[in-house]
Design an enzyme around this catalytic site. Structure first.
Site, PDB file in Angstrom:
ATOM      1  N   CYS A  79       0.843  -1.205   0.000  1.00 55.86           N
ATOM      2  CA  CYS A  79       0.000   0.000   0.000  1.00 55.86           C
ATOM      3  C   CYS A  79       0.878   1.255   0.000  1.00 55.86           C
ATOM      4  CB  CYS A  79      -0.985  -0.035   1.167  1.00 55.86           C
ATOM      5  SG  CYS A  79      -2.347   1.151   0.989  1.00 55.86           S
ATOM      6  N   HIS A 181      -3.871  -4.965   0.242  1.00 59.35           N
ATOM      7  CA  HIS A 181      -3.423  -5.428   1.555  1.00 59.35           C
ATOM      8  C   HIS A 181      -3.506  -6.954   1.623  1.00 59.35           C
ATOM      9  CE1 HIS A 181      -3.110  -1.594   3.791  1.00 59.35           C
ATOM     10  NE2 HIS A 181      -3.995  -1.185   2.893  1.00 59.35           N
ATOM     11  N   GLU A 183      -2.654  -8.894   4.028  1.00 55.11           N
ATOM     12  CA  GLU A 183      -3.078  -9.313   5.368  1.00 55.11           C
ATOM     13  C   GLU A 183      -4.586  -9.216   5.558  1.00 55.11           C
ATOM     14  OE1 GLU A 183      -2.597  -4.852   5.851  1.00 55.11           O
ATOM     15  OE2 GLU A 183      -1.757  -6.461   4.612  1.00 55.11           O
TER      16      GLU A 183
END
Length: 203
Positions: A79, A181, A183
């Site tokens: 990001c 992202h 995660e």
């Protein structure tokens, strides 16, 4: 050890826990020396580009990142961490970045809702170790208001459409950057981090 750089921007623990889930040791580090000791580097982040650069410089982490890249260590920018790799961001007028790659960071326009938030497809432009075992057009989770506009086309590893196509992945050598992202991207996001961990383990 994979070093997750802490420069005061973003939820670092979620990235660390995601690496642990796929079997790779990752530590959140603030000291340049710890970055130098790591076998792989992750630069995550959310927030303002200018604040991020100021924080990196104040801690000497900008130099640590450049030294790690010069040493050929695997590097993953996530990001804001992707955006910081480029020369200049148009946020707040014009803010210099790390300058690892040529190009600009530009604000999303095209009449779309900002920020771009939610799941979207990534279409791969070339094969990379990061996307091994992932189908073209796979969906990942995005939260961002700016995107990278690379100055060299061969940097582009993935493209996503939000109003218009934009670069959502870059790669050159052992340096990778992703706008989404991992995660927060469920199984396929974990696969991205697993692939990066495997790359680090081979170095």
């Amino acid at each position: 050890m994979i070093a997750i750089i802490d420069y005061g921007m973003g939820n670092l623990r979620s990235v660390q826990k995601a690496f642990e889930k796929v079997g790779y040791r990752a530590e959140v580090v603030q000291e340049p020396a710890r970055v130098g000791q790591a076998r792989g580097i992750v630069l995550p982040g959310v927030g303002a580009f200018r604040d991020a650069m100021e924080n990196l410089k104040a801690a000497g982490l900008d130099r640590a990142v450049k030294e790690a890249l010069a040493a050929g260590k695997p590097f993953l920018g996530i990001c804001l961490g992707l955006q910081l790799l480029f020369e200049i961001s148009e946020e707040f007028g014009s803010t210099p970045g790390l300058g690892i790659f040529p190009g600009w960071v530009r604000r999303l326009r095209w009449g779309v809702k900002i920020p771009h938030m939610g799941w979207n497809s990534v279409y791969f432009q070339k094969e990379t170790p990061l996307t091994r075992g992932i189908s073209d057009g796979a969906q990942f989770y995005f939260v961002h208001s700016y995107y990278v506009d690379p100055g060299e086309q061969d940097l582009v590893a993935g493209v996503t459409t939000y109003g218009q196509p934009f670069t959502s992945m870059v790669n050159r050598g052992n340096v990778f950057g992703i706008q989404f992202h991992p995660e927060k991207s469920s199984t396929l996001g974990l696969k991205i981090l697993q692939n990066f961990g495997e790359l680090v383990a081979k170095c």
